[in-house]
Write a protein that holds these residues in place. Sequence first.
Motif, PDB file in Angstrom:
ATOM      1  N   LEU A  92       0.795  -1.211  -0.079  1.00 37.83           N
ATOM      2  CA  LEU A  92       0.042  -0.376  -0.298  1.00 37.83           C
ATOM      3  C   LEU A  92       0.690   1.768  -0.360  1.00 37.83           C
ATOM      4  N   CYS A  93       1.534   1.275   1.129  1.00 34.87           N
ATOM      5  CA  CYS A  93       2.528   2.880   0.948  1.00 34.87           C
ATOM      6  C   CYS A  93       3.365   2.842  -0.553  1.00 34.87           C
ATOM      7  N   ILE A  94       4.403   1.797  -1.177  1.00 35.05           N
ATOM      8  CA  ILE A  94       4.849   1.751  -2.250  1.00 35.05           C
ATOM      9  C   ILE A  94       3.643   2.033  -3.572  1.00 35.05           C
ATOM     10  N   GLY A 124       2.834   5.938  -3.027  1.00 38.56           N
ATOM     11  CA  GLY A 124       4.345   6.835  -3.545  1.00 38.56           C
ATOM     12  C   GLY A 124       4.281   6.917  -4.966  1.00 38.56           C
ATOM     13  N   LEU A 125       4.144   5.373  -5.331  1.00 37.28           N
ATOM     14  CA  LEU A 125       5.344   5.844  -6.396  1.00 37.28           C
ATOM     15  C   LEU A 125       4.237   6.061  -7.579  1.00 37.28           C
ATOM     16  N   GLY A 126       2.493   5.924  -6.959  1.00 36.04           N
ATOM     17  CA  GLY A 126       1.268   7.094  -8.408  1.00 36.04           C
ATOM     18  C   GLY A 126       1.364   7.982  -8.058  1.00 36.04           C
ATOM     19  N   GLY A 127       1.461   8.151  -6.203  1.00 32.87           N
ATOM     20  CA  GLY A 127       1.171   9.770  -6.263  1.00 32.87           C
ATOM     21  C   GLY A 127       2.044  10.855  -6.742  1.00 32.87           C
ATOM     22  N   ILE A 128       3.501  10.123  -7.195  1.00 33.32           N
ATOM     23  CA  ILE A 128       4.576  10.905  -7.596  1.00 33.32           C
ATOM     24  C   ILE A 128       4.627  11.074  -9.153  1.00 33.32           C
ATOM     25  N   GLU A 142       3.722   3.778 -15.413  1.00 34.54           N
ATOM     26  CA  GLU A 142       3.884   3.474 -13.490  1.00 34.54           C
ATOM     27  C   GLU A 142       3.288   3.925 -12.493  1.00 34.54           C
ATOM     28  N   MET A 143       2.431   5.170 -12.924  1.00 28.89           N
ATOM     29  CA  MET A 143       1.247   5.551 -12.497  1.00 28.89           C
ATOM     30  C   MET A 143       0.513   4.262 -12.297  1.00 28.89           C
ATOM     31  N   ARG A 144       0.374   3.686 -13.178  1.00 33.67           N
ATOM     32  CA  ARG A 144      -0.742   2.468 -13.183  1.00 33.67           C
ATOM     33  C   ARG A 144      -0.191   1.623 -12.006  1.00 33.67           C
TER      34      ARG A 144
END
Length: 125
Positions: A14-16, A19-23, A95-97
């Motif tokens: 969840l955290c990763i 972070g990845l999706g948000g960035i 990467e967002m997906r």
Amino acid sequence: MLFRNPRVLPALLLCIGLGLGGIRAWELHDMPDWTPQDIETSVELNYMLDLARSRASASDPIPVLPPEEADRRKQAIRQDVLHETRGQRQKLESEMRQGILLVVVGALLYLGVLVMQKRGILPKA
């Protein structure tokens, strides 16, 4: 020792994923939109740079190409510019997906762990 608690892996996912999706969403939002005028300016600048590089020495004049050759080179440069700009946007979207997928998988695993702990299948930590 870290994974003795069955909730750790889903929480990490969840955290990763967040972070990845948000960035990547933020970077995609901040990415400038290329107008046709911007693309044409880039094509002209790259064309002039190519001509300047094709000189034998710095004292030689910039060569003048026949119109057909100049149009062919500009078309190739335009395709490269469009490919590069689309490629950057597609990479960020991909990467967002992937981040969103990690969030979904982490949430489903977390719910599964909670249900299994409630039923007594997994020990409560």
